[in-house]
Every structure is written in structure tokens, then in C-alpha cells.
Design an enzyme around this catalytic site. Sequence first.
Site, PDB file in Angstrom:
ATOM      1  CG  HIS A 125     -33.994  51.085   0.736  1.00 56.32           C
ATOM      2  ND1 HIS A 125     -32.803  50.732   1.322  1.00 56.32           N
ATOM      3  CD2 HIS A 125     -34.575  52.001   1.565  1.00 56.32           C
ATOM      4  CE1 HIS A 125     -32.650  51.400   2.460  1.00 56.32           C
ATOM      5  NE2 HIS A 125     -33.716  52.173   2.625  1.00 56.32           N
ATOM      6  CG  ASP A 162     -31.228  57.400   3.698  1.00 59.19           C
ATOM      7  OD1 ASP A 162     -32.105  58.107   3.185  1.00 59.19           O
ATOM      8  OD2 ASP A 162     -31.470  56.513   4.533  1.00 59.19           O
ATOM      9  CG  HIS A 164     -32.633  53.510   6.510  1.00 56.92           C
ATOM     10  ND1 HIS A 164     -33.375  54.681   6.533  1.00 56.92           N
ATOM     11  CD2 HIS A 164     -33.022  52.793   7.596  1.00 56.92           C
ATOM     12  CE1 HIS A 164     -34.168  54.668   7.589  1.00 56.92           C
ATOM     13  NE2 HIS A 164     -33.978  53.539   8.252  1.00 56.92           N
TER      14      HIS A 164
END
Length: 324
Positions: A125, A162, A164
Site C-alpha cells: 500500500h 492479497d 486488498h
Amino acid sequence: MTTLLLHHHSSLAHENPPGHPERVDRIKAINQILSHTHFKPLRRKQAPLARDEDIIRAHPDGYLNLIRETSPDQGYAQIDMDTFMSPGTLEAALRGAGAAVAGVDAVFTGEADNVFCAMRPPGHHAEARRAMGFCLFNNAAIAALYARQRYDAERVAVVDFDVHHGNGTQDIFWADGDLFYGSTHQMPLYPGTGAASETGVGNIFNAPLQDGDGGPQFRSAMSTAILPALDAFGPDLVVISAGFDAHLQDPLGGLNLTEEDFVWATLNLMDIADKHAEGRVVSVLEGGYDIRALAASVAVHVQALIRGSGEPTLFDHEDDADGE
């Protein structure tokens, strides 16, 4: 196969506030399960500190300085709503990035066929100029850019399973056609990016999944949107953003993957690496927040890397990992 495990005790010194899902128990459980006799073939090495020059290929030097300045002497420093630093965080993050770089060295020099970096905090991220989503430095992107600079790798790919979307990796790779980013992830879900229409310069391949999707939908997305594009790209190195929070037991997502699905994905990525990259795979840990499911998923992922086969030992979630 020679598989190298990169790890370091600093991962245990990065602390988040009580109740935070990205907690020390994640690494404790991974360390415990990888101490099993099944993993005797693993070569093990301490993760080094990343050099500034390696980090600033992915993040501006001003950002690196900001992270250093934010590091607290005690307590917690809050960077955004869910991203924190404690006194041990900076070293842990620097060694996480250092592990990714050392993994690239290992596969390009022949020290190992493939690598698993069992480090935290995660990284995918982290955008070029922004820490978020538990992440400070984008380890996968740092590895990719290092491989290109140090070993003249013309094409480097990151594949991310993942739950996300790895908005940070997408951000760093967005305008560079020699870098490939492919992601399966639940959508809508944090961080809100990852639509199939987000394609960069033709180098970004997003295959969003819906809440409740399981192995069949995941394998279909990988088989139709990610793997053929990766094969056509012809990578000189495959980096895996290995997040295991798409597991059906994970509290932060709504997908229903099992350990067998992670094995399937790992082996397919290894096949493409064998075809184009002399087998070079560097896998970096991302998410996974149910402790038992994380440990079991890491176990089969690493077994697949070691053996290059589809016959991993499935570990009992109750007996082979630390509890909550």
C-alpha cells in the site's frame, strides 16, 4: 530447488496499538511453523538493512527522511488512520526492504532459486510519497527497481494476490512499461483502487473479485487476466506480493480462498518464472490477519517454493500456530 528464507528479529520489535490486526503475533506464528521439520531444506539468512539508494528508487529521498523523522523514541507515531510507528518500526521497515533487495541478489547470483521474505510491516500500500494501510516502504517495488538497476533486468513483474489491492505498487509502476503489476483482490474494499479499467501504460492488470468469491473465481481471474499477460510480458524476475488475507478465515476480507489456492497460484507463477526468468522468484509477505490461517498458508506457499510440486503438507490450524 534451493529456497532462501530471509528473516530478522526486528520484525518482532515493530508494534502497533493494542487491537491492531497487523501485530507481532503474525511473525511469531510464521517463525513457529517454519521451524517444523518439513522446512529443514530451507536456507536461512538474516535480512540486512536497506541502503538509502535502494529505497529512493521507489520513494523520493524527502519521503525517506520524513519516515526517519517520524520515528518515535517512545510510544506510537500515527501516520494515517491505521498506520503507526513504534520505536522498533524504522529498523523493521528498513530490514523488510533490505530483505527484498537481498532476495534479488540471491536469485540473480545463484545463491538460491527462489526466496521468501518473512518480514513485517508489509509494503504494497505504500505509494511513492505516502505511507498507508500498515505500510511504510514498498518492498516489492524496491526489489523490482533494484533488479533493473543492479542486474540489468529488462522486464520485472510483481504479482499480488492479497485481498486488498496494492495501490502503492500500481502507483510506482503506473507509467513504466517495463514494469508489470498484476493483482487479484476483493472490490469494493480498502483502498478503493484496482478496477479493471486501471491499466497504466498497458502494464497494469487488475482482476477484481467480489465479496464471497472463492477458489474457482480466483483461479479463473488468474488464468484469464493475470497469467497470460505475465507470460506475454516475459519477465526476467517475478516478485510475489504474498498476502494471505484472501483466506476464508481472514477477518479483514470477504474472499474464500484456501491453502490449496495459494499453492496453485505459487506453482503457476513459478512455471512462468521457469519459462522466462530462469526460475527467479522473490516472494515478500504482505497481509494475512487470522494467525492460524496465515501460518498454514505461508507453510504451503513455502513448501511449493521448496519443492516445485503440488503436494504440500496441510498443517492443522489449531496445533501449528500461535493462537489469537
